[in-house]
Enzyme design. Sequence first.
Site, mmCIF file in Angstrom:
data_model
loop_
_atom_site.group_PDB
_atom_site.id
_atom_site.type_symbol
_atom_site.label_atom_id
_atom_site.label_comp_id
_atom_site.label_asym_id
_atom_site.label_seq_id
_atom_site.Cartn_x
_atom_site.Cartn_y
_atom_site.Cartn_z
ATOM 1 N N LYS A 130 0.875 -1.171 0.000
ATOM 2 C CA LYS A 130 0.000 0.000 0.000
ATOM 3 C C LYS A 130 0.909 1.216 0.000
ATOM 4 C CE LYS A 130 -3.054 2.936 2.658
ATOM 5 N NZ LYS A 130 -2.173 4.104 2.420
ATOM 6 N N GLY A 136 4.894 3.515 10.904
ATOM 7 C CA GLY A 136 4.026 4.683 10.972
ATOM 8 C C GLY A 136 3.679 5.042 12.399
ATOM 9 N N GLY A 155 -0.949 2.241 13.527
ATOM 10 C CA GLY A 155 -0.372 0.910 13.668
ATOM 11 C C GLY A 155 -1.158 0.039 14.623
ATOM 12 N N GLU A 168 6.361 -0.962 13.264
ATOM 13 C CA GLU A 168 7.359 -0.089 13.908
ATOM 14 C C GLU A 168 6.666 1.246 14.114
ATOM 15 O OE1 GLU A 168 9.362 2.912 14.340
ATOM 16 O OE2 GLU A 168 10.286 2.574 12.386
ATOM 17 N N CYS A 227 12.197 8.249 13.164
ATOM 18 C CA CYS A 227 11.665 7.466 14.278
ATOM 19 C C CYS A 227 12.688 7.296 15.387
ATOM 20 C CB CYS A 227 11.175 6.109 13.795
ATOM 21 S SG CYS A 227 12.325 5.253 12.712
ATOM 22 N N GLU A 273 5.621 10.374 21.975
ATOM 23 C CA GLU A 273 6.367 10.895 20.836
ATOM 24 C C GLU A 273 5.656 12.090 20.207
ATOM 25 O OE1 GLU A 273 8.341 9.232 16.695
ATOM 26 O OE2 GLU A 273 6.355 8.511 17.281
#
Length: 504
Positions: A182, A239, A244, A263, A300, A389
Amino acid sequence: MTYTPHGKHLIAGEWVASDDTFTSQPVTGEAMTVSAGGAAEVDRAVKAAEEAFAVYGYTSREDRAKFLDTIADEIDARGEDITRLGTSETGLPEARLQGERGRTCGQLRMFAEHIRKGEYLDRRHDVALPDRAPLPRPDLKMVQRPIGPVGVFGASNFPLAFSTAGGDTASALAAGCPVVVKGHPAHPATGEIVADAIAAAIEKCGMPKGTFSLIQGTSHELGGALVKHPLIKAVGFTGSLGAGRALYDIAASRPEPIPFFGELGSINPVFVMPEALGARGADLGAAWAGSLTMGVGQFCTNPGIVVAPEGAALDAFTEAAQTALADAGQSVMLTEGIAESYRKGVSEVSAAAGVQELVAASCENRNAAPAVYKVSAKDWLANETLSEEVFGPLGIVVTTSGVDEMLDVARSLKGQLTVTLQMDDADTDTAKPFVPVLERKAGRLLVNGFPTGVEVADAMVHGGPYPASTNFGATSVGTLAIRRFTRPVSYQNMPDALLPADLA
């Protein structure tokens, strides 16, 4: 010849349009109309992948290695166009995209060499013991086998290394699994040209057409359809935590649950030990500022918090960071949605109790500037929002009364991709109690340096306990990533003629 994107899906070797479309949002240049896929496109692509698996899953390691090498060659052959399209869509500088293309092709070639050696197969053999008492032992052979079609979600922040032909796709193909990607809507033209490179490699290497497909789109329904499809046997995702986790829950709730290798990000704390802080606090502050703002903080592994003892040495650290960021200015972010999320994160952190602003962020439209705050460990521990985050160049300095309170912060951490110890030799005894705590919190522990930049190597782990990733036993970078898409099969008393080629 300059590549002109057409905005179609690649499904089993054919470029296919769909009735629904979306419009890209490039930083520069003209927007393009892109086909928006759904369940019908997913079904066609996954069924083609399942058909391809009957051939591709039984190819030799050498044939798959040549295929991976050819994909890398075809991507390099389109290098100038990839850089042109990537910079237009993402705003990333040319040098960054050229480096990322090198990383992408490098890991394809690395996986090719790795599967040639066959070490990932973990082959084992227990010879038959027919005379063993009280019971004989049969002949047992074990090897890792590919699991079947894999769904992959492209990432926003790495349009090459974690997207169409990125680590998830490369490791699945290396394992012998067809892939349905995707594409990320932030860079559809970049995804398309890389898919074109893979299609060319399929043609040159004589691989089944369904070995790879790319479906473009923006809807949650598209992603859900890919994860739900009963022929998909695993999913790779890079993402946000929210997206996720939603897809992870879908994968787990299927009639046949499948592994979801997500992740999901991290705040990547940096613990500065007392001797290092006293000896080189100012240098560390400037270096942290550089890492924090690399790529507009859209990594990340961005080091979002620093934990250190309060005092004059920490003041020197923060002053150096402030000086380094004084003229940083605004930079364009990858998408308007990421910029909006960053503004929201800045607002929430700045409003939290006990937070002191050191560097004020200025954020307009798709642009963002760095923000740095200071807060006591007591206030940081009391507010869970501060441990979440913020995707962008936002940093928090957590001040502690000493090493014991630094350990309290370490024990409180959720799962992380990385944790860094800044230390000198004189800090060794002080740092020892941190290691057994932190190795339970992260997939990668660093001493000195900063975590931005993930080496593609055999010993690399890019993953960690939840919420850094959804599977603490896996990595999305390095050759161990291939094992995600295999499973062990044991063969008992099997004639050599019936064994997989890797065992015979």
